[in-house]
Design a protein around this motif. Structure first.
Motif, PDB file in Angstrom:
ATOM      1  N   ALA A  64      -6.413   7.878   1.009  1.00 21.98           N
ATOM      2  CA  ALA A  64      -6.819   7.778   2.419  1.00 21.98           C
ATOM      3  C   ALA A  64      -7.256   6.348   2.755  1.00 21.98           C
ATOM      4  CB  ALA A  64      -7.951   8.761   2.717  1.00 21.98           C
ATOM      5  N   THR A  65      -7.987   5.728   1.859  1.00 21.69           N
ATOM      6  CA  THR A  65      -8.437   4.343   2.079  1.00 21.69           C
ATOM      7  C   THR A  65      -7.245   3.402   2.176  1.00 21.69           C
ATOM      8  OG1 THR A  65     -10.514   4.742   0.931  1.00 21.69           O
ATOM      9  CG2 THR A  65      -9.809   2.453   1.104  1.00 21.69           C
ATOM     10  N   LEU A  66      -6.277   3.576   1.274  1.00 15.95           N
ATOM     11  CA  LEU A  66      -5.098   2.706   1.295  1.00 15.95           C
ATOM     12  C   LEU A  66      -4.264   2.928   2.562  1.00 15.95           C
ATOM     13  CD1 LEU A  66      -4.050   2.941  -2.441  1.00 15.95           C
ATOM     14  CD2 LEU A  66      -4.860   0.891  -1.245  1.00 15.95           C
ATOM     15  N   LYS A  67      -4.193   4.162   3.019  1.00 20.26           N
ATOM     16  CA  LYS A  67      -3.440   4.437   4.236  1.00 20.26           C
ATOM     17  C   LYS A  67      -4.128   3.829   5.451  1.00 20.26           C
ATOM     18  CE  LYS A  67      -0.959   8.640   2.968  1.00 20.26           C
ATOM     19  NZ  LYS A  67      -0.842  10.107   3.199  1.00 20.26           N
ATOM     20  N   MET A  68      -5.454   3.831   5.455  1.00 19.67           N
ATOM     21  CA  MET A  68      -6.188   3.232   6.592  1.00 19.67           C
ATOM     22  C   MET A  68      -6.019   1.719   6.633  1.00 19.67           C
ATOM     23  SD  MET A  68      -9.785   5.197   7.233  1.00 19.67           S
ATOM     24  CE  MET A  68     -10.458   4.797   5.640  1.00 19.67           C
TER      25      MET A  68
ATOM     26  N   ASN B 175       0.832  -1.208   0.000  1.00 16.32           N
ATOM     27  CA  ASN B 175       0.000   0.000   0.000  1.00 16.32           C
ATOM     28  C   ASN B 175       0.867   1.258   0.000  1.00 16.32           C
ATOM     29  OD1 ASN B 175      -2.293  -1.494  -0.117  1.00 16.32           O
ATOM     30  ND2 ASN B 175      -3.037  -0.968   1.910  1.00 16.32           N
ATOM     31  N   LYS B 176       2.031   1.182   0.658  1.00 17.36           N
ATOM     32  CA  LYS B 176       2.931   2.326   0.689  1.00 17.36           C
ATOM     33  C   LYS B 176       3.358   2.709  -0.730  1.00 17.36           C
ATOM     34  CE  LYS B 176       7.140   4.031   2.844  1.00 17.36           C
ATOM     35  NZ  LYS B 176       8.231   3.774   3.755  1.00 17.36           N
ATOM     36  N   GLU B 177       3.682   1.708  -1.549  1.00 16.57           N
ATOM     37  CA  GLU B 177       4.064   1.970  -2.934  1.00 16.57           C
ATOM     38  C   GLU B 177       2.867   2.465  -3.744  1.00 16.57           C
ATOM     39  OE1 GLU B 177       7.532  -0.525  -4.757  1.00 16.57           O
ATOM     40  OE2 GLU B 177       6.096  -1.885  -3.801  1.00 16.57           O
ATOM     41  N   LYS B 178       1.708   1.856  -3.522  1.00 19.23           N
ATOM     42  CA  LYS B 178       0.493   2.307  -4.218  1.00 19.23           C
ATOM     43  C   LYS B 178       0.245   3.781  -3.939  1.00 19.23           C
ATOM     44  CE  LYS B 178      -2.163  -1.997  -4.421  1.00 19.23           C
ATOM     45  NZ  LYS B 178      -1.494  -3.094  -3.798  1.00 19.23           N
ATOM     46  N   VAL B 179       0.328   4.163  -2.677  1.00 18.58           N
ATOM     47  CA  VAL B 179       0.089   5.547  -2.267  1.00 18.58           C
ATOM     48  C   VAL B 179       1.097   6.483  -2.934  1.00 18.58           C
ATOM     49  CG1 VAL B 179       0.247   7.130  -0.286  1.00 18.58           C
ATOM     50  CG2 VAL B 179      -1.109   5.026  -0.114  1.00 18.58           C
ATOM     51  N   ARG B 180       2.336   6.062  -3.020  1.00 21.17           N
ATOM     52  CA  ARG B 180       3.375   6.906  -3.634  1.00 21.17           C
ATOM     53  C   ARG B 180       3.017   7.233  -5.087  1.00 21.17           C
ATOM     54  NH1 ARG B 180       8.406   6.017  -6.261  1.00 21.17           N
ATOM     55  NH2 ARG B 180       8.200   3.774  -6.059  1.00 21.17           N
ATOM     56  N   PHE B 181       2.604   6.230  -5.860  1.00 21.79           N
ATOM     57  CA  PHE B 181       2.257   6.467  -7.261  1.00 21.79           C
ATOM     58  C   PHE B 181       0.952   7.247  -7.407  1.00 21.79           C
ATOM     59  CE2 PHE B 181       5.495   3.295  -7.933  1.00 21.79           C
ATOM     60  CZ  PHE B 181       6.100   3.724  -9.104  1.00 21.79           C
TER      61      PHE B 181
END
Length: 117
Positions: free
Chosen positions: A109-113, A55-61
């Protein structure tokens, strides 16, 4: 999650295609190239990010995609001001960039949660 099923990807890909089609007659290659690149960056980064494992990588992109939509929005404002982009088309694009930015913010926000557990 398959990126092709995401509404934000579908809409950003449509916007990118519209930008390419409508700006194809602009003689100012530098302006046209910059706008089409920033528009193309949005669905491309969504696709790349959503295929990552964490998710960290997803959020970055997705954050890069959100930055690219802000860049495109800036270029659209300028394009309207210098009469490269018709005001009604530009307004539609500006509204869509705002909506896409909100969609990306929500997805981030969803991915971070649901951070990698």
């Amino acid at each position: 999650m398959n990126f092709e099923n995401l509404e934000v990807w579908k809409r950003s890909a449509r916007l990118s295609a519209d930008i390419y089609k409508i700006t194809s007659s602009i003689k100012d290659y530098g302006f046209r190239d910059q706008l089409t690149r920033s528009g193309l960056s949005v669905p491309s980064n969504i696709a790349e990010g959503m295929t990552r494992d964490s998710n960290k990588e997803k959020v970055r992109f997705l954050d890069i995609a959100r930055s690219s939509i802000a860049e495109a929005r800036t270029q659209i404002y300028i394009g309207i001001d210098i009469c490269y982009i018709d005001k009604s088309v530009g307004r539609k694009w500006l509204d869509e960039t705002v909506a896409l930015s909100k969609m990306l913010t929500s997805l981030i926000a969803t991915l971070k949660m649901t951070a990698d557990r």
